[in-house]
Design a protein around this motif. Structure first.
Motif, PDB file in Angstrom:
ATOM      1  N   LEU A   8       0.836  -1.193   0.000  1.00 28.46           N
ATOM      2  CA  LEU A   8       0.000   0.000   0.000  1.00 28.46           C
ATOM      3  C   LEU A   8       0.877   1.251   0.000  1.00 28.46           C
ATOM      4  N   GLY A   9       0.566   2.191  -0.891  1.00 34.02           N
ATOM      5  CA  GLY A   9       1.318   3.435  -0.942  1.00 34.02           C
ATOM      6  C   GLY A   9       0.525   4.586  -0.347  1.00 34.02           C
ATOM      7  N   PHE A  10       1.203   5.687  -0.074  1.00 34.73           N
ATOM      8  CA  PHE A  10       0.565   6.889   0.450  1.00 34.73           C
ATOM      9  C   PHE A  10       0.481   7.959  -0.635  1.00 34.73           C
ATOM     10  N   ALA A  11      -0.454   8.900  -0.458  1.00 29.90           N
ATOM     11  CA  ALA A  11      -0.603  10.056  -1.344  1.00 29.90           C
ATOM     12  C   ALA A  11      -0.413  11.323  -0.501  1.00 29.90           C
TER      13      ALA A  11
ATOM     14  N   LYS B 249      -2.648   3.086   7.576  1.00 27.18           N
ATOM     15  CA  LYS B 249      -3.197   2.396   6.411  1.00 27.18           C
ATOM     16  C   LYS B 249      -4.459   1.619   6.778  1.00 27.18           C
ATOM     17  N   ALA B 250      -4.439   0.957   7.939  1.00 25.04           N
ATOM     18  CA  ALA B 250      -5.625   0.221   8.363  1.00 25.04           C
ATOM     19  C   ALA B 250      -6.790   1.167   8.623  1.00 25.04           C
ATOM     20  N   LEU B 251      -6.529   2.299   9.245  1.00 28.72           N
ATOM     21  CA  LEU B 251      -7.590   3.258   9.521  1.00 28.72           C
ATOM     22  C   LEU B 251      -8.130   3.869   8.228  1.00 28.72           C
ATOM     23  N   ALA B 252      -7.250   4.109   7.267  1.00 31.55           N
ATOM     24  CA  ALA B 252      -7.696   4.673   5.991  1.00 31.55           C
ATOM     25  C   ALA B 252      -8.620   3.719   5.245  1.00 31.55           C
ATOM     26  N   LEU B 253      -8.460   2.430   5.478  1.00 27.90           N
ATOM     27  CA  LEU B 253      -9.312   1.430   4.828  1.00 27.90           C
ATOM     28  C   LEU B 253     -10.528   1.063   5.668  1.00 27.90           C
ATOM     29  N   GLY B 254     -10.749   1.787   6.774  1.00 29.95           N
ATOM     30  CA  GLY B 254     -11.999   1.619   7.492  1.00 29.95           C
ATOM     31  C   GLY B 254     -11.926   1.067   8.892  1.00 29.95           C
ATOM     32  N   ALA B 255     -10.737   0.681   9.379  1.00 29.21           N
ATOM     33  CA  ALA B 255     -10.634   0.179  10.747  1.00 29.21           C
ATOM     34  C   ALA B 255     -10.756   1.331  11.738  1.00 29.21           C
ATOM     35  N   ARG B 256     -11.312   1.044  12.880  1.00 23.83           N
ATOM     36  CA  ARG B 256     -11.412   2.044  13.946  1.00 23.83           C
ATOM     37  C   ARG B 256     -10.112   2.102  14.744  1.00 23.83           C
TER      38      ARG B 256
ATOM     39  N   LEU C 157       0.014  11.297   9.667  1.00 29.72           N
ATOM     40  CA  LEU C 157      -1.089  12.261   9.579  1.00 29.72           C
ATOM     41  C   LEU C 157      -0.597  13.599   9.064  1.00 29.72           C
ATOM     42  N   LEU C 158       0.550  14.056   9.581  1.00 30.21           N
ATOM     43  CA  LEU C 158       1.110  15.325   9.129  1.00 30.21           C
ATOM     44  C   LEU C 158       1.381  15.291   7.630  1.00 30.21           C
ATOM     45  N   ALA C 159       2.034  14.249   7.159  1.00 28.75           N
ATOM     46  CA  ALA C 159       2.391  14.160   5.742  1.00 28.75           C
ATOM     47  C   ALA C 159       1.160  14.059   4.852  1.00 28.75           C
ATOM     48  N   LEU C 160       0.100  13.470   5.354  1.00 30.81           N
ATOM     49  CA  LEU C 160      -1.127  13.313   4.560  1.00 30.81           C
ATOM     50  C   LEU C 160      -2.035  14.529   4.651  1.00 30.81           C
ATOM     51  N   GLY C 161      -1.687  15.463   5.531  1.00 35.38           N
ATOM     52  CA  GLY C 161      -2.509  16.656   5.690  1.00 35.38           C
ATOM     53  C   GLY C 161      -3.797  16.400   6.453  1.00 35.38           C
ATOM     54  N   ARG C 162      -3.780  15.402   7.333  1.00 30.82           N
ATOM     55  CA  ARG C 162      -4.971  15.054   8.096  1.00 30.82           C
ATOM     56  C   ARG C 162      -4.789  15.489   9.554  1.00 30.82           C
ATOM     57  N   SER C 163      -5.767  16.149  10.108  1.00 24.64           N
ATOM     58  CA  SER C 163      -5.667  16.640  11.479  1.00 24.64           C
ATOM     59  C   SER C 163      -6.165  15.636  12.504  1.00 24.64           C
ATOM     60  N   SER C 164      -6.785  14.551  12.056  1.00 25.05           N
ATOM     61  CA  SER C 164      -7.319  13.556  12.976  1.00 25.05           C
ATOM     62  C   SER C 164      -7.301  12.182  12.322  1.00 25.05           C
ATOM     63  N   VAL C 165      -7.170  11.157  13.152  1.00 25.47           N
ATOM     64  CA  VAL C 165      -7.244   9.790  12.622  1.00 25.47           C
ATOM     65  C   VAL C 165      -8.618   9.524  12.017  1.00 25.47           C
ATOM     66  N   HIS C 166      -9.620  10.283  12.438  1.00 31.22           N
ATOM     67  CA  HIS C 166     -10.974  10.082  11.919  1.00 31.22           C
ATOM     68  C   HIS C 166     -11.172  10.703  10.530  1.00 31.22           C
ATOM     69  N   ASP C 167     -10.189  11.472  10.074  1.00 33.90           N
ATOM     70  CA  ASP C 167     -10.281  12.087   8.748  1.00 33.90           C
ATOM     71  C   ASP C 167      -9.687  11.212   7.655  1.00 33.90           C
TER      72      ASP C 167
ATOM     73  N   SER D 182      -9.027   8.358   4.902  1.00 31.13           N
ATOM     74  CA  SER D 182      -9.927   7.699   3.948  1.00 31.13           C
ATOM     75  C   SER D 182      -9.097   6.973   2.903  1.00 31.13           C
ATOM     76  N   PRO D 183      -9.710   6.136   2.081  1.00 32.83           N
ATOM     77  CA  PRO D 183      -8.971   5.447   1.008  1.00 32.83           C
ATOM     78  C   PRO D 183      -8.272   6.403   0.059  1.00 32.83           C
ATOM     79  N   GLU D 184      -8.716   7.666  -0.016  1.00 33.75           N
ATOM     80  CA  GLU D 184      -8.061   8.649  -0.881  1.00 33.75           C
ATOM     81  C   GLU D 184      -6.630   8.930  -0.450  1.00 33.75           C
ATOM     82  N   ASP D 185      -6.277   8.600   0.780  1.00 31.07           N
ATOM     83  CA  ASP D 185      -4.921   8.823   1.274  1.00 31.07           C
ATOM     84  C   ASP D 185      -3.959   7.715   0.847  1.00 31.07           C
ATOM     85  N   LEU D 186      -4.496   6.688   0.205  1.00 34.15           N
ATOM     86  CA  LEU D 186      -3.678   5.534  -0.144  1.00 34.15           C
ATOM     87  C   LEU D 186      -3.624   5.326  -1.644  1.00 34.15           C
ATOM     88  N   ILE D 187      -2.554   4.664  -2.069  1.00 35.84           N
ATOM     89  CA  ILE D 187      -2.438   4.151  -3.433  1.00 35.84           C
ATOM     90  C   ILE D 187      -2.550   2.635  -3.321  1.00 35.84           C
TER      91      ILE D 187
END
Length: 388
Positions: free
Chosen positions: A47-50, A318-325, A360-370, A372-377
């Motif tokens: 899995l890659g990051f965006a 990566k797990a959280l981006a794919l829907g894990a809590r 989170l910083l590199a992805l531009g996300r302020s919370s783990v709840h933000d 999403s799959p858009e953050d991954l390749i």
């Protein structure tokens, strides 16, 4: 500090240097040829990051909640069996997780009493296997509730496929004189591990949480033998246990969407997408490959967690981006426990916390709840959807 390590990989290296060979091999084992164990780890690397580079959040929120408990980060200590890697075992893990602001899962096959663990960390979830009849299973759960356990985890992913192509390390039923003499050469080669247990007592191979408090605890293999001859539970049994428990309830071991829906339908609070760390049915795909289809099957109706192969904070993201809590970790904290005891477990959690925050910083996300799959390749052939 010399005791500090900067990665879970370094904790693993130190654990290997400090543990007797048979204890170390028991930690890293996977069933049969270990293909599931390897895929659990390898899949995260596919899995890659965006990432983004500007307008990044100056503060990030890592907190979440699992089964009604507020956690400072989305990482929990998964229940594991007898922890002969350190004299304090599960109590050291409980203290470290409490310091880190997260929960511990305590196995009914653990070597320390649930009363001691829950005192060290009030956010204790007690894990049971279906061993014996309904009343015996319920008795263990009731003891845990009386001790202050906040949730119950019923683990179902175990088919006794413990054979390993490379051979299994010998695990004694009890530490009698003959057994001690047989293991003495391994212990002498690891003097730091041996000194710790000589100071606090040799590993306890009994399972105190398998019986009512005050009764003589069976040996690990005595309890395991009873388990082997207990008929597997039905969904009706699991629904009954959930009703009797009457509180937060997790079903652990889900890899099939149909099972995720059944867990939801009986009223479970949470499920864990798990293949028992590669120790159940070999050739089961990595849990991170199965996660998206399971999240799609149950939506927001139930909390979805994942365990298997988590070694870095970026794996958690990566797990959280794919829907894990949240995720559960097993080997990672056991290596920390072997390396530096309570401080080593806390070190592992801090490594993961820092990795989550950096991602989170590199992805531009302020919370783990933000996330999403858009953050991954995600490669086109990554997922393994089970038809149901």
């Amino acid at each position: 500090m010399a005791e500090w390590f900067e990665s879970v990989a370094e904790a693993h290296r130190r654990a290997r240097r400090r543990l007797p060979k048979s204890v170390y091999l028991a930690l890293v084992a996977g069933s049969e040829r270990g293909s599931t164990l390897e895929d659990n780890i390898r899949a995260f690397g596919e899995l890659g990051f965006a990432p983004r580079v500007a307008d990044l959040p100056s503060e990030r929120d890592l907190s979440t909640s699992v089964m009604g408990q507020e956690l400072s980060l989305p990482v929990l200590a998964s229940p594991t069996g007898v922890q002969a890697v350190h004299p304090e075992g599960e109590v050291a893990v409980a203290r470290a997780t409490a310091e880190a602001g997260t929960a511990i899962g305590l196995s009914a096959f653990g070597s320390r009493a649930v009363e001691d663990v829950a005192e060290a960390n009030p956010m204790t979830f007690f894990q049971v296997y279906w061993v014996g009849d309904r009343e015996k299973v319920l008795g263990r759960a009731q003891r845990a509730k009386a001790a202050g356990a906040k949730g119950l985890i019923v683990t179902l992913d175990w088919c006794f496929a413990t054979g390993r192509d490379w051979g299994s390390p010998p695990i004694p039923e009890k530490l009698d004189l003959r057994t001690k003499l047989g293991f003495a050469p391994q212990g002498l080669l690891r003097p730091r591990w041996l000194r710790g247990f000589l100071r606090h007592g040799l590993p306890d191979l009994t399972t105190p949480n398998m019986v009512p408090r005050g009764e003589e605890a069976p040996t690990f293999f005595g309890a395991y033998g009873q388990w082997m001859f207990t008929p597997p539970p039905t969904w009706e049994d699991i629904a009954w246990l959930r009703e009797q428990w009457g509180g937060p309830f997790m079903v652990k071991g889900i890899t099939h969407p149909a099972d995720a829906r059944r867990a939801r339908d009986i009223g479970a609070t949470a499920i864990s997408v798990s293949n028992h760390g590669g120790n159940n049915l070999d050739s089961t795909p990595a849990t991170i490959r199965l996660l998206p289809a399971i999240v799609e099957a149950v939506g927001d109706d139930i909390e979805v967690l994942l365990d298997g192969g988590v070694r870095r904070g970026s794996d958690v993201v990566k797990a959280l981006a794919l829907g894990a809590r949240a995720v559960l970790i097993g080997r990672a904290y056991l290596w920390g426990l072997a390396a530096e005891g309570q401080a080593g477990v806390r070190n592992v959690l801090d490594v993961l916390r820092n990795g989550i925050d950096s991602s989170l910083l590199a992805l531009g996300r302020s919370s783990v709840h933000d996330l999403s799959p858009e953050d991954l390749i995600v490669p086109p052939d990554f997922g393994r959807e089970i038809r149901s």
